[in-house]
Scaffold this active site. Structure first.
Site, PDB file in Angstrom:
ATOM      1  N   ASP A  29      -1.075  -7.467   2.461  1.00 58.48           N
ATOM      2  CA  ASP A  29      -1.816  -8.141   1.401  1.00 58.48           C
ATOM      3  C   ASP A  29      -2.986  -8.864   2.072  1.00 58.48           C
ATOM      4  O   ASP A  29      -2.997  -9.034   3.296  1.00 58.48           O
ATOM      5  CB  ASP A  29      -0.877  -9.125   0.687  1.00 58.48           C
ATOM      6  CG  ASP A  29      -1.588  -9.944  -0.371  1.00 58.48           C
ATOM      7  OD1 ASP A  29      -2.361  -9.359  -1.146  1.00 58.48           O
ATOM      8  OD2 ASP A  29      -1.363 -11.169  -0.415  1.00 58.48           O
TER       9      ASP A  29
ATOM     10  N   ASP B  87      -5.261 -11.954   0.558  1.00 57.33           N
ATOM     11  CA  ASP B  87      -5.346 -13.405   0.368  1.00 57.33           C
ATOM     12  C   ASP B  87      -3.993 -14.066   0.651  1.00 57.33           C
ATOM     13  O   ASP B  87      -2.972 -13.691   0.085  1.00 57.33           O
ATOM     14  CB  ASP B  87      -5.792 -13.732  -1.061  1.00 57.33           C
ATOM     15  CG  ASP B  87      -7.173 -13.158  -1.382  1.00 57.33           C
ATOM     16  OD1 ASP B  87      -7.986 -13.026  -0.452  1.00 57.33           O
ATOM     17  OD2 ASP B  87      -7.429 -12.849  -2.567  1.00 57.33           O
TER      18      ASP B  87
ATOM     19  N   ASP C 101       2.472 -12.524   0.667  1.00 57.67           N
ATOM     20  CA  ASP C 101       2.847 -13.932   0.452  1.00 57.67           C
ATOM     21  C   ASP C 101       3.325 -14.178  -0.980  1.00 57.67           C
ATOM     22  O   ASP C 101       3.736 -15.282  -1.298  1.00 57.67           O
ATOM     23  CB  ASP C 101       1.676 -14.869   0.787  1.00 57.67           C
ATOM     24  CG  ASP C 101       0.514 -14.723  -0.193  1.00 57.67           C
ATOM     25  OD1 ASP C 101       0.147 -13.574  -0.515  1.00 57.67           O
ATOM     26  OD2 ASP C 101      -0.012 -15.764  -0.630  1.00 57.67           O
TER      27      ASP C 101
ATOM     28  N   THR D 219      -4.821  -5.142  -2.073  1.00 55.95           N
ATOM     29  CA  THR D 219      -5.084  -6.487  -2.598  1.00 55.95           C
ATOM     30  C   THR D 219      -5.459  -6.467  -4.081  1.00 55.95           C
ATOM     31  O   THR D 219      -6.299  -5.664  -4.504  1.00 55.95           O
ATOM     32  CB  THR D 219      -6.202  -7.158  -1.744  1.00 55.95           C
ATOM     33  OG1 THR D 219      -6.518  -8.441  -2.301  1.00 55.95           O
ATOM     34  CG2 THR D 219      -7.477  -6.333  -1.653  1.00 55.95           C
TER      35      THR D 219
END
Ligand SMILES: [Mg+2]
Ligand SMILES: [Zn+2]
Length: 185
Positions: free
Chosen positions: A11, A13, A130, A54
């Site tokens: 990922d 960000d 995350d 993303t």
């Protein structure tokens, strides 16, 4: 495994760069998490290619345009290259949830596209995120899932419900050190 098939999916960000609830809208707002680009370089040195998947709904929301997203990624590629790192591909979903596309995570469309493009075995390809939706997208296709505690990671861990077998790491650097050590066992 041949090196052509060695891939890690990240990922963006909250994993590679600092996240913001207000979206990352400009190249200036794109700031690497300390150690993340070095970690990508270490993966490359060990023969792994790196692909990014993303969600970028800021495009669908009109917060920034494609040229700006490309400029952010130019900055990311340049910053990685300075450290000897390379990101082979960036797959992004520009849609909002209302668009009901097949690419916005937790849907696995972007990861399926990566499987097809790189001809990799998901079971041998770690994916790192995350947010729960990163892990859900990976788990849907049988990728081993790794949560980092940067970005939204601590909230994600606290909320629970992680896919079975998810491993937790402080940050991308910690994931890479642990992952590469395991490969040598
Ligand atoms: Mg994220
Ligand atoms: Zn999409």
């Amino acid at each position: 495994m041949t090196s052509a098939k060695k891939l890690v999916v990240l990922d963006r960000d909250g994993v590679i760069n600092v996240d913001s609830d207000a979206f990352i809208k400009t190249p200036d707002e794109w700031i690497a998490i300390p150690g993340s680009l070095e970690a990508i370089a270490r993966l490359n040195q060990a023969g792994y290619r790196v692909a990014v998947a993303t969600n970028q709904s800021g495009i669908g929301r009109g917060l920034f345009d494609m040229a700006t997203l490309n400029a952010m990624h130019e900055k990311m590629h340049r910053a990685a290259a300075v450290l000897g790192g390379r990101i082979d591909a960036v797959f992004f979903c520009p849609h909002t949830a209302e668009d009901q596309c097949e690419c916005r995570k937790p849907k696995p469309g972007m990861l399926q596209a990566i499987v097809d493009r790189f001809e990799i075995d998901p079971a041998a390809t770690p994916t790192v995120g995350d947010s729960l939706r990163d892990l859900q997208a990976g788990a849907a296709l049988g990728f081993p899932t790794h949560l980092v505690l940067t970005g939204k990671g601590k909230k994600t861990l606290a909320a629970g419900g992680l896919p079975e077998g998810t491993k937790v790491h402080d940050d991308l650097k910690a994931f890479v050190l642990s992952f590469l050590a395991e490969q040598q066992e």
